[in-house]
Design an enzyme around this catalytic site. Sequence first.
Site, PDB file in Angstrom:
ATOM      1  N   ASP A   9     -18.268  -6.171  46.511  1.00 55.74           N
ATOM      2  CA  ASP A   9     -16.972  -5.646  46.086  1.00 55.74           C
ATOM      3  C   ASP A   9     -17.182  -4.947  44.744  1.00 55.74           C
ATOM      4  O   ASP A   9     -17.534  -5.591  43.759  1.00 55.74           O
ATOM      5  CB  ASP A   9     -15.999  -6.823  45.951  1.00 55.74           C
ATOM      6  N   ASN A  23      -7.148   9.209  45.802  1.00 57.18           N
ATOM      7  CA  ASN A  23      -6.568  10.382  46.467  1.00 57.18           C
ATOM      8  C   ASN A  23      -5.964  11.269  45.377  1.00 57.18           C
ATOM      9  O   ASN A  23      -5.867  10.853  44.222  1.00 57.18           O
ATOM     10  CB  ASN A  23      -5.550   9.979  47.539  1.00 57.18           C
ATOM     11  N   VAL A  32     -10.821   1.164  48.809  1.00 54.07           N
ATOM     12  CA  VAL A  32     -11.381   0.798  47.512  1.00 54.07           C
ATOM     13  C   VAL A  32     -10.381   1.119  46.386  1.00 54.07           C
ATOM     14  O   VAL A  32     -10.317   0.398  45.382  1.00 54.07           O
ATOM     15  CB  VAL A  32     -12.761   1.480  47.313  1.00 54.07           C
ATOM     16  N   ASP A  33      -9.579   2.145  46.569  1.00 54.13           N
ATOM     17  CA  ASP A  33      -8.553   2.513  45.589  1.00 54.13           C
ATOM     18  C   ASP A  33      -7.558   1.364  45.396  1.00 54.13           C
ATOM     19  O   ASP A  33      -7.252   0.965  44.256  1.00 54.13           O
ATOM     20  CB  ASP A  33      -7.831   3.778  46.114  1.00 54.13           C
ATOM     21  N   VAL A 124     -11.194   5.945  55.036  1.00 56.49           N
ATOM     22  CA  VAL A 124     -10.056   6.639  55.644  1.00 56.49           C
ATOM     23  C   VAL A 124     -10.329   8.144  55.786  1.00 56.49           C
ATOM     24  O   VAL A 124      -9.850   8.777  56.727  1.00 56.49           O
ATOM     25  CB  VAL A 124      -8.792   6.388  54.774  1.00 56.49           C
ATOM     26  N   TYR A 125     -11.126   8.717  54.883  1.00 59.29           N
ATOM     27  CA  TYR A 125     -11.365  10.160  54.916  1.00 59.29           C
ATOM     28  C   TYR A 125     -12.409  10.585  55.957  1.00 59.29           C
ATOM     29  O   TYR A 125     -12.661  11.782  56.131  1.00 59.29           O
ATOM     30  CB  TYR A 125     -11.717  10.700  53.525  1.00 59.29           C
TER      31      TYR A 125
HETATM   32  P1  ADP Z   1     -11.948   7.381  51.307  1.00 59.70           P
HETATM   33  O1  ADP Z   1     -10.465   7.628  51.432  1.00 59.70           O
HETATM   34  O2  ADP Z   1     -12.605   8.243  50.241  1.00 59.70           O
HETATM   35  O3  ADP Z   1     -12.651   7.449  52.611  1.00 59.70           O
HETATM   36  P2  ADP Z   1     -11.864   4.444  51.352  1.00 59.70           P
HETATM   37  O4  ADP Z   1     -11.454   3.553  50.236  1.00 59.70           O
HETATM   38  O5  ADP Z   1     -11.024   4.470  52.567  1.00 59.70           O
HETATM   39  O6  ADP Z   1     -12.050   5.910  50.688  1.00 59.70           O
HETATM   40  O7  ADP Z   1     -13.339   4.062  51.787  1.00 59.70           O
HETATM   41  C1  ADP Z   1     -14.495   4.366  51.041  1.00 59.70           C
HETATM   42  C2  ADP Z   1     -15.507   3.248  51.213  1.00 59.70           C
HETATM   43  O8  ADP Z   1     -15.174   2.179  50.331  1.00 59.70           O
HETATM   44  C3  ADP Z   1     -15.553   2.643  52.625  1.00 59.70           C
HETATM   45  O9  ADP Z   1     -16.922   2.500  53.018  1.00 59.70           O
HETATM   46  C4  ADP Z   1     -14.897   1.268  52.418  1.00 59.70           C
HETATM   47  O10 ADP Z   1     -15.411   0.298  53.319  1.00 59.70           O
HETATM   48  C5  ADP Z   1     -15.326   0.954  51.007  1.00 59.70           C
HETATM   49  N1  ADP Z   1     -14.579  -0.088  50.277  1.00 59.70           N
HETATM   50  C6  ADP Z   1     -13.325  -0.573  50.492  1.00 59.70           C
HETATM   51  N2  ADP Z   1     -13.035  -1.530  49.595  1.00 59.70           N
HETATM   52  C7  ADP Z   1     -14.128  -1.661  48.771  1.00 59.70           C
HETATM   53  C8  ADP Z   1     -14.469  -2.489  47.652  1.00 59.70           C
HETATM   54  N3  ADP Z   1     -13.603  -3.394  47.166  1.00 59.70           N
HETATM   55  N4  ADP Z   1     -15.708  -2.349  47.074  1.00 59.70           N
HETATM   56  C9  ADP Z   1     -16.589  -1.435  47.543  1.00 59.70           C
HETATM   57  N5  ADP Z   1     -16.328  -0.622  48.598  1.00 59.70           N
HETATM   58  C10 ADP Z   1     -15.116  -0.727  49.209  1.00 59.70           C
END
Ligand code: ADP
Length: 171
Positions: A9, A23, A32-33, A124-125
């Site tokens: 994480d 975003n 992750v956001d 998500v992207y």
């Molecule tokens: P994007 O919209 O740029 O695709 P996301 O947050 O949907 O961003 O996903 C980007 C990556 O971050 C994915 O591989 C997701 O599994 C990962 N992710 C989600 N939560 C965390 C976290 N707490 N720490 C590290 N990576 C994460």
Amino acid sequence: MHITVTEGDITDEAVDAVVNAANSSLLGGGGVDGAIHRAAGPSLLEECRTLRQQDLPDGLPAGDAVATGAGQMPARWIIHTVGPNRRAGETDPEVLASCFRRSLETAAELSAESVAFPAIGAGVYGWEARDVARAARRVLDEGPWTGIDDVRFVLFDADTRKVFERTLTPR
Ligand code: ADP
């Protein structure tokens, strides 16, 4: 520069700067956001709102980066970058590379020595982890990236971690 790939994480990373896959609105989202906003606490949203009002009325464009404080996270700064939304037809890998480049440039401006990246765009992207890792590799190779000596890729699942290991672990 020391490059490492780990599974975990990213909000727990004790680095100078954690990169957020945000975003354009900068006002929070999922993935992750969302995790970063929860871990940092409400001061982050407040700082992002101020940024929007003062410097970025139209939001942060894809491929660019901007820094804020990190609230209650162990990091000192959060560098927000916006990946191209592949699912919405933004399929140019140069924009993905620009996310890594602008994030590293922003880290260098802050004199951050250690930076942690998530797999920008691979959630998500809709980007393949392999394309994200390749974009990161390419930009790191553009360096020297003077002053940044610890770059960590912190991946949330084993499959993504393995893909990044193959592309980014020193050969
Ligand atoms: P994007 O919209 O740029 O695709 P996301 O947050 O949907 O961003 O996903 C980007 C990556 O971050 C994915 O591989 C997701 O599994 C990962 N992710 C989600 N939560 C965390 C976290 N707490 N720490 C590290 N990576 C994460």
